[in-house]
Design an enzyme around this catalytic site. Structure first.
Site: not given
Ligand SMILES: NC(=O)C1=CN([C@@H]2O[C@H](COP(=O)(O)OP(=O)(O)OC[C@H]3O[C@@H](n4cnc5c(N)ncnc54)[C@H](OP(=O)(O)O)[C@@H]3O)[C@@H](O)[C@H]2O)C=CC1
Ligand SMILES: CCCCCCCCCCCCCCCC(=O)[C@@H](N)CO
Length: 325
Positions: A173, A187, A191
């Site tokens: 998530s 988004y 999630k």
């Molecule tokens: N980076 C962040 O700030 C955060 C990320 N997340 C979550 O973590 C997870 C990974 O994120 P992150 O590492 O940043 O992502 P990246 O964009 O770096 O990597 C995404 C991966 O998912 C694959 N992917 C995307 N679309 C599809 C599809 N339709 N079918 C199969 N594979 C797919 C991509 O490969 P390809 O494109 O070749 O398919 C790639 O391997 C996500 O679910 C994201 O929402 C959560 C919080 C914060």
């Molecule tokens: C009780 C008090 C709680 C306090 C903490 C609050 C913090 C909230 C921050 C939320 C940050 C969201 C980042 C999403 C990242 C993400 O998923 C994207 N980069 C897309 O991948």
């Protein structure tokens, strides 16, 4: 007087001890350990960012690792990088999680999985008023429906596994799946959706000794975030900065530890622990210590949450006041 203070001291110590005892008896599901060594770990989105870091770590811990993503070229690059770092070969599967037939073929080819990490995800930030429905659908399809496709395709063989050790399904998530954030309507919805899926699914598969983990990372330094940053509304960045950023490998470490300890909710940083306690709701909890923290600090953490909202709404007001000038 002395007797009274002695009594209150005993009560002060006894009450928490009794609460801990009670919680240790009632927390469900029961605690579990999920080994990774020599087990089949299947990671979607394993060619980039958090998924790639997970694949590295799982391989280094002695798991048999498979990764799935769309781009064959990125999968191949990831495979080479993991081989170079660990000497281990991972299996690769090129499929789009939105295509159930393709996912089912991958499941057949991969064979039974012990730990399924549903990590793929896409994020296109933007105010809903300015966002096309096509982008909304894209996020819901890949992040939520794609996760359903994966679980539907892999669960039957997981249930039928001959290895009777506990198995795991982990869903990636985001902290934006615990609290709605400006610029993340679609988004966040995708999630938050995973949480409903995970809570219900855990009840359905506990009898198969399969344990669900939901991981909530903050902003994480990945190729995906670099792309996202090009489009982020300033207010999204301001509000998301309430939680510290992490490296992909740090999130991968938290994720694998969460899976191994069978934690349902897996926070990744300090703010993540606050969020987990603030949004504990009716989620399952295996740890009586965490349950204790949740029960005892519910009120004060709610107060902290209200302060965060106060701060966020102040930023939004300030932003609008400035842009009107
Ligand atoms: N980076 C962040 O700030 C955060 C990320 N997340 C979550 O973590 C997870 C990974 O994120 P992150 O590492 O940043 O992502 P990246 O964009 O770096 O990597 C995404 C991966 O998912 C694959 N992917 C995307 N679309 C599809 C599809 N339709 N079918 C199969 N594979 C797919 C991509 O490969 P390809 O494109 O070749 O398919 C790639 O391997 C996500 O679910 C994201 O929402 C959560 C919080 C914060
Ligand atoms: C009780 C008090 C709680 C306090 C903490 C609050 C913090 C909230 C921050 C939320 C940050 C969201 C980042 C999403 C990242 C993400 O998923 C994207 N980069 C897309 O991948």
């Amino acid at each position: 007087m002395a007797a009274l203070s002695l009594l209150s001291l005993v009560a002060l110590l006894l009450l928490p001890a009794l609460l801990l005892l009670l919680l240790s008896l009632i927390v469900r599901p029961r605690p579990v350990r999920i080994p990774l060594k020599n087990r089949h770990v299947f990671i979607t989105g394993g060619s980039s960012g958090i998924g790639l870091a997970l694949a590295h770590r799982a391989a280094a811990e002695g798991a048999r690792v498979s990764i799935l993503a769309r781009s064959q070229a990125k999968l191949e690059e990831a495979k080479q990088a993991i081989r170079l770092a660990t000497g281990i070969d991972v299996a690769t599967f090129s499929a789009d999680v939105r295509d159930f037939d393709a996912v089912r073929r991958a499941a057949e080819e991969a064979g039974p999985v012990d730990v399924l990490v549903v990590n793929q995800g896409v994020f296109v930030p933007g105010e809903l008023a300015k966002q096309e429905l096509e982008e909304v659908r894209f996020m819901i399809d890949v992040n939520l429906i794609g996760s359903f496709n994966m679980i539907k395709a892999f669960l039957p063989a997981m249930k039928a596994r001959t290895d009777r050790r506990p198995a795991s399904i982990a869903l990636m998530s985001s902290q934006a799946g615990q609290v709605g954030i400006y610029g993340y309507t679609a988004y966040s919805a995708s999630k938050f959706g995973l949480r409903g899926l995970a809570e219900a699914l855990q009840q359905e598969i506990i009898a198969d000794d399969i344990h669900v983990s939901l991981v909530f990372p903050p902003d994480t330094d990945t190729p995906g975030l670099v792309e996202e940053n090009k489009k982020r509304p300033p207010l999204t960045s301001i509000i998301a900065a309430s939680s510290g950023a992490m490296k992909a490998d740090e999130v991968a470490e938290k994720t694998l530890n969460g899976i191994k300890s069978g934690s349902f909710i897996v926070p990744c940083n300090f703010e993540g622990y606050l969020l987990a306690v603030a949004t504990a709701g009716l989620s399952p909890q295996r740890s009586y210590v965490m349950a204790f923290v949740e029960v005892v600090s519910a009120g004060i953490v709610r107060l902290a949450g209200l302060f965060f909202q106060w701060n966020w709404y102040s930023s939004i007001e300030k932003w609008h006041a400035q842009s009107k000038q």
